[in-house]
Design an enzyme around this catalytic site. Structure first.
Site, mmCIF file in Angstrom:
data_model
loop_
_atom_site.group_PDB
_atom_site.id
_atom_site.type_symbol
_atom_site.label_atom_id
_atom_site.label_comp_id
_atom_site.label_asym_id
_atom_site.label_seq_id
_atom_site.Cartn_x
_atom_site.Cartn_y
_atom_site.Cartn_z
ATOM 1 C CB SER A 111 -12.572 133.635 -24.509
ATOM 2 O OG SER A 111 -13.291 132.687 -24.825
ATOM 3 C CG ASP A 112 -12.215 130.193 -28.803
ATOM 4 O OD1 ASP A 112 -12.620 131.195 -29.135
ATOM 5 O OD2 ASP A 112 -13.005 129.141 -29.233
ATOM 6 C CB CYS A 113 -10.382 134.264 -31.520
ATOM 7 S SG CYS A 113 -11.336 133.155 -32.193
#
EC number: 5.4.99.41
Length: 758
Positions: free
Chosen positions: A481-483
């Protein structure tokens, strides 16, 4: 001489984007000049001499090579380093000079495919299982040449603690897990029981209980090796795969890392596989126990763990479950007709291994899982093509530095590149560094995952990945998700730049695909997990079988992932206000509530992927400010500023120990040292939260520390590790020392220095 190879394929390798982002080390006996050889040996000697005080390598071999390849020599015309006295104020000229020097250096270590190669290592349990697996399968000499072995031995000795043991990670105290695995690996690589510091290592092991006191993961590995017994291990029944999908214990509900470790482990356990009992294995049985091997009480050994390793003790209910499965379940499942269940379960388990191998191009999700899947495929069929494909991908995990050869978690190519792009753009110097940004933009576009996992991926407990970015490169395939959010931010920011400077922007549909992945991952409480939607009960953590990790059983929400998702969606909303606007508005509103609810009473947020409260607070602040919050309309941001100001050191920086992550209490580094990466996170938080409108002095002081810490070549010094995972293990990101000072200086120039005078 070792050479880092970028974007190259080879026999037995499969790629979906022509190997963009691939990095691996090869030894070339004819490479390098005598001067380069001498310099490399000097760097190695320096590390060994200082190994007890400076435990992280500075990635100097890679930096030396890339600066040469990119034609940055010692005579490059860069301005002299700026050094400011206590009485001097920061000027625009001094700041711009420091920024220019920093970006020039960082551009000089960019690979030709656009990413920034860097170490992502630190745990002392990635490397040793690979050595053991290759020994078991008879492939040790095929994969590891004499130079590989020499550098692995160097690495393990360099990270042996003064008391003779090895830690869970390179900065940690000695543990049975790290010590036993390291000792065994060194013996396999040809070190004798009395060679160098081996006797001291063995003494530490025996003084702390011997091999019976190794934690569960270690028991598994030394059992497969043949130096321990399956009857001394808690069960890993593959029959969990036969449970109905709605069952709370079904592996499909596990955290993907837990599931992918369990898949091959359960297969090997169900087979009760043990490698060949060689003379070395028989010797290890004598060297590493305090009593004769044939007199050990293996039932007692099941739950014997050295106190140095015991971070997460088993609750009573877990030990009761293992006891029932050990004494009752295993007896039934090994007798007909119940043995038919085991055969079916083993078939399902190995089919899941097949699926992971094929969808990750035999990389697997990480190094721990990679080695387990490799040996499972060999046990299934030692002559299979799959095993050969596994061997071909092993070099993707190698990393070489002045401390030796190590294994990475995998790689942080995309993660670092997304941050680096944002950092450079924040400095408003894109005209000067157009070629750097163009290459990075190419890498970002080539690294986006363009397809979902193959076949009926839902049946294999996988989530959508089309439009995502991975932590490393496209071939890896695992959405994060954060990537994805950081990749989306980088791509959106570059899309606003002139195409003749940074290259053409991505197609609109690809932005939409990225947003679709992000939206699909939000939990009902507003937070974002890392890899997959949260789908299990929290009480399952009571059955975490590892003794050294916490929060390892199920997917959960993270402040960092949520903060990144908020930033990515907020920036997307500005550029594409008509696309799924109501969904995005609701998503952001829920995420804001989650972030505010997760704030600690002291104003901080706990960070799960970096150390620790400084890191979590940075992501939370960035998420809130990206969505319109500031120090005037947000109590959370005012409290965050107060927290950070309370932790600023007399030297004007911030320095937080990995003990904060372990103990969940903010802990300064020993001696109240400042860490430049953590200082940059704090300065970014204060800058974006609006602290300069209240009192810019703490920001000015912290920024002066960054400026004065820059090295002569434009680099910044390697300091303590700043990455962490599962609360108890550290991970070194060597690019952070470049990225975050650049970013903090760029934002300071724009939002503080040019807006608020001293």
């Amino acid at each position: 001489m070792w050479k880092l190879k970028i974007g190259e394929g080879g026999a037995g390798l499969i790629s979906v984007n022509n190997f963009i982002g691939r990095q691996h080390w090869e030894f070339d006996p004819n490479a390098g000049t005598p001067q380069e050889h001498a310099e490399i040996e000097r760097l190695r000697r320096e590390f060994t001499k200082n190994r007890f005080s400076i435990k992280q390598s500075a990635d100097l071999l890679m930096r030396m090579q890339l600066r040469k390849e990119n034609h940055y020599g010692t005579n490059n015309n860069i301005p002299a380093a700026v050094k400011l006295s206590d009485a001097e104020n920061i000027t625009v000229e001094a700041l711009v000079t420091t920024i220019t020097r920093a970006i020039s250096f960082y551009s000089s270590i960019q690979a030709h495919d656009g990413h920034w190669p860097a170490e992502s290592a630190g745990p002392l349990f990635f490397l040793q299982p690979l050595v053991m697996a290759l020994y078991i399968t008879g492939s040790l000499d095929d994969v590891l040449g004499p130079e590989h072995k020499k550098e692995i031995v160097r690495y393990l000795y360099n990270h042996q603690n003064e008391d003779g043991g090895w830690g869970f990670h390179i900065e940690g105290h000695s543990t049975m897990f790290g010590s036993a695995l390291s000792y065994v690996a060194l013996r396999i690589l040809g070190e004798g029981p009395q060679d160098k510091a081996m006797a001291k290592g063995r003494k530490w092991i025996l003084d702390h209980g011997g091999l019976v006191a190794i934690p569960s993961w270690g028991k598994f590995w030394v059992t497969v090796l043949g130096a321990y017994e399956w009857s001394g291990c808690n069960p890993l029944p593959p029959e969990l795969w036969l449970l109905p999908k709605f069952a709370p214990f079904h592996p499909g509900k596990m955290l993907c890392y837990c599931r992918l470790v369990y898949m091959p482990m359960s297969y090997l356990y169900g087979k009760k596989f043990v490698g060949p009992i060689t003379a070395l294995i028989r010797s290890l049985r004598e060297e590493l126990y305090n009593e004769p091997y044939n007199q050990i009480n293996w039932n007692t050994a099941r739950n014997t763990v050295a106190k140095e390793d015991l971070y997460y003790p088993h609750p009573l209910i877990q030990d009761m479950l293992w006891g029932f499965l050990y004494h009752v379940g295993e007896r039934f499942l090994n007798c007909w007709p119940f043995s038919m269940l085991r055969r079916k379960a083993l078939e399902i388990a190995i089919n899941h291994v097949h699926y992971e191998d094929e969808n990750s191009r035999y990389l697997c999700i990480g190094s721990v899982e990679k080695v387990l899947c490799l040996i499972a495929r060999w046990v299934e069929d030692p002559n299979s093509e799959a095993y050969k494909l596994h061997l071909a991908r092993i070099p993707d995990y190698f990393w070489l530095a002045e401390d030796g050869l190590k294994i990475q978690s995998f790689g942080c190519q995309m993660w670092d590149a997304a941050f680096a792009i944002q950092a450079i753009l924040a400095c408003n110097v894109s005209e000067e560094y157009g070629p750097t940004l163009r290459k990075a933009h190419h890498f970002v576009k080539a690294s986006q995952v363009r397809e979902n996992p193959s076949g009926d991926f839902n049946a294999m407990y996988r989530h959508i990945s089309k439009g995502a970015w991975t932590f490393s490169m496209h071939d890896h395939g695992w959405q994060v998700s954060d990537c994805t959010a950081e990749g989306l931010k980088a791509a959106l920011l570059l899309s606003e730049m002139p195409s003749e400077l940074v290259g053409g922007k991505m197609e609109t549909e690809r932005f939409y695909d990225a947003v679709n992945v992000i939206l699909s991952l939000q939990s009902s409480n507003g937070g974002f997990p890392a890899w997959e939607p949260q789908k299990a009960y929290r009480w399952l953590e009571k059955f975490n079988p590892t003794e050294f990790f916490e929060d390892t059983m199920i997917e959960r929400e993270y402040v960092e992932c949520t903060g990144s998702a908020m930033q990515g969606l907020a920036l997307f909303r500005k550029q594409f206000p008509q696309h799924r606007s109501k969904e995005i508005d609701r998503c952001i509103a829920k995420a804001i509530r989650y972030i505010e609810n997760m704030q600690n009473p002291d104003g901080s947020w706990y960070g799960c992927w970096g150390i620790c409260y400084t890191y979590g607070t940075w992501f939370a602040v960035e998420g809130l400010t990206a969505c319109g919050k500031n120090c005037h309309n947000s109590l959370s941001l005012r409290k965050a500023c107060q927290f950070l100001l309370s932790k600023q050191l007399p030297n004007a920086g911030w320095g937080e120990s990995y003990l904060s992550s372990q103990n969940k209490v903010y802990t300064n580094l020993e001696g109240n040292r400042a860490n430049l990466v953590q200082s940059s996170w704090a300065l970014l938080s204060l800058t974006h939260a609006g602290q300069a409108e209240i009192d810019p002095t703490p920001i000015h002081r912290g920024m002066k520390l960054l400026i004065n810490s820059q090295m002569e070549d434009g680099d910044f010094p390697q300091q303590e590790i700043t990455g962490v995972f599962m609360r108890n293990c550290t991970l070194n990101y060597s690019s952070y020392r470049n990225i975050f000072p650049i970013w903090a200086m760029g934002e300071y120039r724009r939002q503080v220095l040019c807006a608020h005078s001293y």
